[in-house]
Design a protein around this motif. Structure first.
Motif, mmCIF file in Angstrom:
data_model
loop_
_atom_site.group_PDB
_atom_site.id
_atom_site.type_symbol
_atom_site.label_atom_id
_atom_site.label_comp_id
_atom_site.label_asym_id
_atom_site.label_seq_id
_atom_site.Cartn_x
_atom_site.Cartn_y
_atom_site.Cartn_z
ATOM 1 N N PHE A 9 -43.483 13.030 -13.291
ATOM 2 C CA PHE A 9 -43.395 11.633 -13.707
ATOM 3 C C PHE A 9 -43.880 11.483 -15.141
ATOM 4 N N ALA A 10 -43.196 10.656 -15.920
ATOM 5 C CA ALA A 10 -43.638 10.344 -17.275
ATOM 6 C C ALA A 10 -44.919 9.512 -17.199
ATOM 7 N N PRO A 11 -45.841 9.684 -18.151
ATOM 8 C CA PRO A 11 -47.089 8.914 -18.109
ATOM 9 C C PRO A 11 -46.870 7.405 -18.200
ATOM 10 N N ASP A 12 -45.779 6.990 -18.819
ATOM 11 C CA ASP A 12 -45.482 5.558 -18.941
ATOM 12 C C ASP A 12 -44.403 5.129 -17.938
ATOM 13 N N LEU A 13 -44.407 5.758 -16.774
ATOM 14 C CA LEU A 13 -43.456 5.481 -15.703
ATOM 15 C C LEU A 13 -43.326 3.986 -15.439
ATOM 16 N N ILE A 14 -42.104 3.518 -15.328
ATOM 17 C CA ILE A 14 -41.828 2.144 -14.912
ATOM 18 C C ILE A 14 -41.477 2.187 -13.436
ATOM 19 N N ASP A 15 -42.302 1.541 -12.614
ATOM 20 C CA ASP A 15 -42.087 1.499 -11.172
ATOM 21 C C ASP A 15 -41.677 0.073 -10.814
ATOM 22 N N HIS A 16 -40.453 -0.089 -10.350
ATOM 23 C CA HIS A 16 -39.946 -1.417 -10.011
ATOM 24 C C HIS A 16 -40.421 -1.902 -8.646
ATOM 25 N N ASN A 17 -41.072 -1.037 -7.876
ATOM 26 C CA ASN A 17 -41.667 -1.395 -6.588
ATOM 27 C C ASN A 17 -43.110 -0.885 -6.579
ATOM 28 N N VAL A 19 -47.110 -0.084 -6.260
ATOM 29 C CA VAL A 19 -48.112 -0.181 -5.206
ATOM 30 C C VAL A 19 -49.025 -1.357 -5.558
ATOM 31 N N PRO A 20 -49.196 -2.312 -4.637
ATOM 32 C CA PRO A 20 -50.065 -3.460 -4.928
ATOM 33 C C PRO A 20 -51.469 -3.010 -5.334
ATOM 34 N N GLY A 21 -51.975 -3.635 -6.379
ATOM 35 C CA GLY A 21 -53.330 -3.348 -6.825
ATOM 36 C C GLY A 21 -53.472 -2.192 -7.791
ATOM 37 N N THR A 22 -52.378 -1.502 -8.101
ATOM 38 C CA THR A 22 -52.478 -0.409 -9.064
ATOM 39 C C THR A 22 -52.137 -0.935 -10.461
ATOM 40 N N SER A 23 -52.692 -0.271 -11.466
ATOM 41 C CA SER A 23 -52.575 -0.775 -12.829
ATOM 42 C C SER A 23 -51.310 -0.333 -13.553
ATOM 43 N N SER A 24 -50.653 0.710 -13.066
ATOM 44 C CA SER A 24 -49.431 1.181 -13.724
ATOM 45 C C SER A 24 -48.602 1.996 -12.743
ATOM 46 N N GLY A 25 -47.376 2.303 -13.156
ATOM 47 C CA GLY A 25 -46.496 3.089 -12.309
ATOM 48 C C GLY A 25 -47.053 4.458 -11.978
ATOM 49 N N ILE A 26 -47.620 5.142 -12.968
ATOM 50 C CA ILE A 26 -48.127 6.495 -12.724
ATOM 51 C C ILE A 26 -49.365 6.453 -11.821
ATOM 52 N N VAL A 27 -50.192 5.424 -11.954
ATOM 53 C CA VAL A 27 -51.356 5.284 -11.076
ATOM 54 C C VAL A 27 -50.891 5.063 -9.634
ATOM 55 N N GLY A 28 -49.868 4.247 -9.458
ATOM 56 C CA GLY A 28 -49.311 4.020 -8.129
ATOM 57 C C GLY A 28 -48.741 5.288 -7.515
ATOM 58 N N MET A 29 -48.027 6.081 -8.318
ATOM 59 C CA MET A 29 -47.474 7.340 -7.802
ATOM 60 C C MET A 29 -48.582 8.297 -7.412
ATOM 61 N N ARG A 30 -49.637 8.367 -8.231
ATOM 62 C CA ARG A 30 -50.773 9.225 -7.877
ATOM 63 C C ARG A 30 -51.404 8.771 -6.562
ATOM 64 N N PHE A 31 -51.500 7.450 -6.367
ATOM 65 C CA PHE A 31 -52.046 6.920 -5.117
ATOM 66 C C PHE A 31 -51.178 7.352 -3.930
ATOM 67 N N LEU A 32 -49.858 7.163 -4.027
ATOM 68 C CA LEU A 32 -48.957 7.529 -2.927
ATOM 69 C C LEU A 32 -49.040 9.017 -2.612
ATOM 70 N N ILE A 33 -49.032 9.840 -3.655
ATOM 71 C CA ILE A 33 -49.121 11.295 -3.471
ATOM 72 C C ILE A 33 -50.446 11.648 -2.799
ATOM 73 N N GLY A 34 -51.535 11.011 -3.221
ATOM 74 C CA GLY A 34 -52.849 11.269 -2.631
ATOM 75 C C GLY A 34 -52.922 10.876 -1.167
ATOM 76 N N GLU A 35 -52.310 9.745 -0.804
ATOM 77 C CA GLU A 35 -52.312 9.312 0.591
ATOM 78 C C GLU A 35 -51.580 10.321 1.477
ATOM 79 N N VAL A 36 -50.472 10.849 0.997
ATOM 80 C CA VAL A 36 -49.728 11.859 1.760
ATOM 81 C C VAL A 36 -50.538 13.152 1.834
#
Length: 115
Positions: A9-17, A19-36
């Motif tokens: 993922f690019a550090p400036d990832l644009i996530d159109h969906n 994760v609620p409460g995350t500050s950016s697209g890449i932070v949200g992806m890290r959260f999802l990956i961590g949960e799995v």
């Protein structure tokens, strides 16, 4: 798993969906990956359908199978198997995902883990 987020993922990832409460697209992806990573073992991802579009977008329909052995997405470990599907539409530039639309069948997963 942090390396997966960094390399795919690019550090400036644009996530159109996002994760609620995350500050950016890449932070949200890290959260999802961590949960799995923390909530499941024997995780297997399978691409069911993939199509690259002329505009630079790629459509993926996937399935994940695993066993729920740790807390994930607010659900305590159940030791149950899970099969989950989802669809991602991503824009890839220079080998990294720069933009993503994603839908995961979280209700499907929740029902398997709690009923």
């Amino acid at each position: 798993m942090a390396a997966i987020a960094r390399t795919r993922f690019a550090p400036d990832l644009i996530d159109h969906n996002p994760v609620p409460g995350t500050s950016s697209g890449i932070v949200g992806m890290r959260f999802l990956i961590g949960e799995v990573r923390d909530g499941f073992t024997g995780t297997r991802h399978e691409i069911v359908f993939q199509e690259e579009l002329p505009s630079g977008w790629v459509v993926n329909h996937w399935r994940m199978t695993a066993v729920h052995t740790g807390d994930a997405f607010g659900i305590p470990a159940s030791q149950r198997p899970v099969s989950l599907t989802g669809t991602d539409i991503v824009r890839v530039i220079d080998g990294r995902i720069t933009e993503i639309y994603h839908v995961e069948e979280l209700l499907q997963m929740r029902l398997q883990l709690t009923t």
